[in-house]
Design a protein around this motif. Structure first.
Motif, PDB file in Angstrom:
ATOM      1  N   HIS A  42       6.102   2.568   0.383  1.00  0.00           N
ATOM      2  CA  HIS A  42       5.104   1.511   0.391  1.00  0.00           C
ATOM      3  C   HIS A  42       5.193   0.768   1.727  1.00  0.00           C
ATOM      4  O   HIS A  42       6.285   0.609   2.284  1.00  0.00           O
ATOM      5  CB  HIS A  42       5.361   0.502  -0.732  1.00  0.00           C
ATOM      6  N   TRP A  70       0.862  -1.175   0.000  1.00  0.00           N
ATOM      7  CA  TRP A  70       0.000   0.000   0.000  1.00  0.00           C
ATOM      8  C   TRP A  70       0.901   1.228   0.000  1.00  0.00           C
ATOM      9  O   TRP A  70       1.800   1.347   0.837  1.00  0.00           O
ATOM     10  CB  TRP A  70      -0.900   0.011   1.234  1.00  0.00           C
ATOM     11  N   ARG A  71       0.692   2.121  -0.948  1.00  0.00           N
ATOM     12  CA  ARG A  71       1.474   3.364  -1.042  1.00  0.00           C
ATOM     13  C   ARG A  71       0.901   4.382  -0.066  1.00  0.00           C
ATOM     14  O   ARG A  71      -0.281   4.720  -0.123  1.00  0.00           O
ATOM     15  CB  ARG A  71       1.406   3.909  -2.467  1.00  0.00           C
ATOM     16  N   VAL A  72       1.741   4.865   0.855  1.00  0.00           N
ATOM     17  CA  VAL A  72       1.331   5.876   1.826  1.00  0.00           C
ATOM     18  C   VAL A  72       2.130   7.139   1.537  1.00  0.00           C
ATOM     19  O   VAL A  72       3.340   7.183   1.759  1.00  0.00           O
ATOM     20  CB  VAL A  72       1.569   5.397   3.279  1.00  0.00           C
ATOM     21  N   SER A  73       1.443   8.162   1.012  1.00  0.00           N
ATOM     22  CA  SER A  73       2.143   9.371   0.581  1.00  0.00           C
ATOM     23  C   SER A  73       2.775  10.110   1.758  1.00  0.00           C
ATOM     24  O   SER A  73       3.835  10.703   1.607  1.00  0.00           O
ATOM     25  CB  SER A  73       1.185  10.293  -0.172  1.00  0.00           C
ATOM     26  N   THR A 120      -2.638  10.170   0.531  1.00  0.00           N
ATOM     27  CA  THR A 120      -3.492   9.432   1.456  1.00  0.00           C
ATOM     28  C   THR A 120      -3.971  10.381   2.537  1.00  0.00           C
ATOM     29  O   THR A 120      -3.295  11.348   2.876  1.00  0.00           O
ATOM     30  CB  THR A 120      -2.741   8.252   2.074  1.00  0.00           C
ATOM     31  N   ALA A 137      -5.442  11.280   6.437  1.00  0.00           N
ATOM     32  CA  ALA A 137      -5.374  10.865   7.836  1.00  0.00           C
ATOM     33  C   ALA A 137      -6.032  11.953   8.673  1.00  0.00           C
ATOM     34  O   ALA A 137      -5.948  13.132   8.350  1.00  0.00           O
ATOM     35  CB  ALA A 137      -3.920  10.684   8.266  1.00  0.00           C
TER      36      ALA A 137
END
Length: 151
Positions: A35, A27-30, A122, A124
């Motif tokens: 990843h 999962w790519r988390v900017s 992403t 949050a």
């Protein structure tokens, strides 16, 4: 990541040799600019132990831009196009037909395509209740489970 002697890694090493290793889910988390492995921590360890590049499967999450944000981005793209048309009309008035038509078209097409397809960061949000609430929730999830592993 588990070591090469881990029982799961040993089982996956057999699959690597047979060419049947399932992909590692990423999962790519900017916000972290990287990843994260969501599933399959033992699979890359097995592939590395066998000197094979593991197959990867990236989870691609698409989110919708809030309607008001999307409208502003569309207005920006259209504004760019109108400005370019005006600029080219002025250049044509000065230089004549040597200035080509539609030069702004490809850029407008990219801007409009990117409204829906460009990589979005992403999201949050802070947890209501802060750290104390997080610790309460984490305590409920981990009660009775041994989360410490020695590798």
């Amino acid at each position: 990541m588990p070591g090469p002697g881990d029982s799961r890694v040993k089982a996956y090493r057999k699959q690597v040799r047979k060419g049947m290793l399932p992909p590692v889910l990423l999962w790519r988390v900017s916000g972290l600019d990287c990843h994260l492995i969501l599933d399959g921590h033992a699979r890359p360890a097995a592939a590395i132990a066998e000197s094979v590049e593991p197959s990867l499967l990236q989870l691609q999450l698409h989110r919708m831009v809030p309607h008001d944000g999307l409208a502003a981005r569309i207005d920006d793209a259209v504004g760019f196009y109108e400005d370019e048309l005006e600029r080219f009309a002025e250049l044509r008035a000065i230089h004549g037909p040597t200035v080509p038509d539609g030069t702004a078209g490809p850029r407008l097409a990219r801007l409009l395509r990117d409204l829906n397809t460009a990589e979005q960061p992403t999201w949050a949000w802070p947890l209501p209740g802060g750290e104390d609430q997080w610790r309460r929730i984490a305590g409920e999830v981990t009660v009775g489970r041994n989360w410490v592993h020695a590798y």
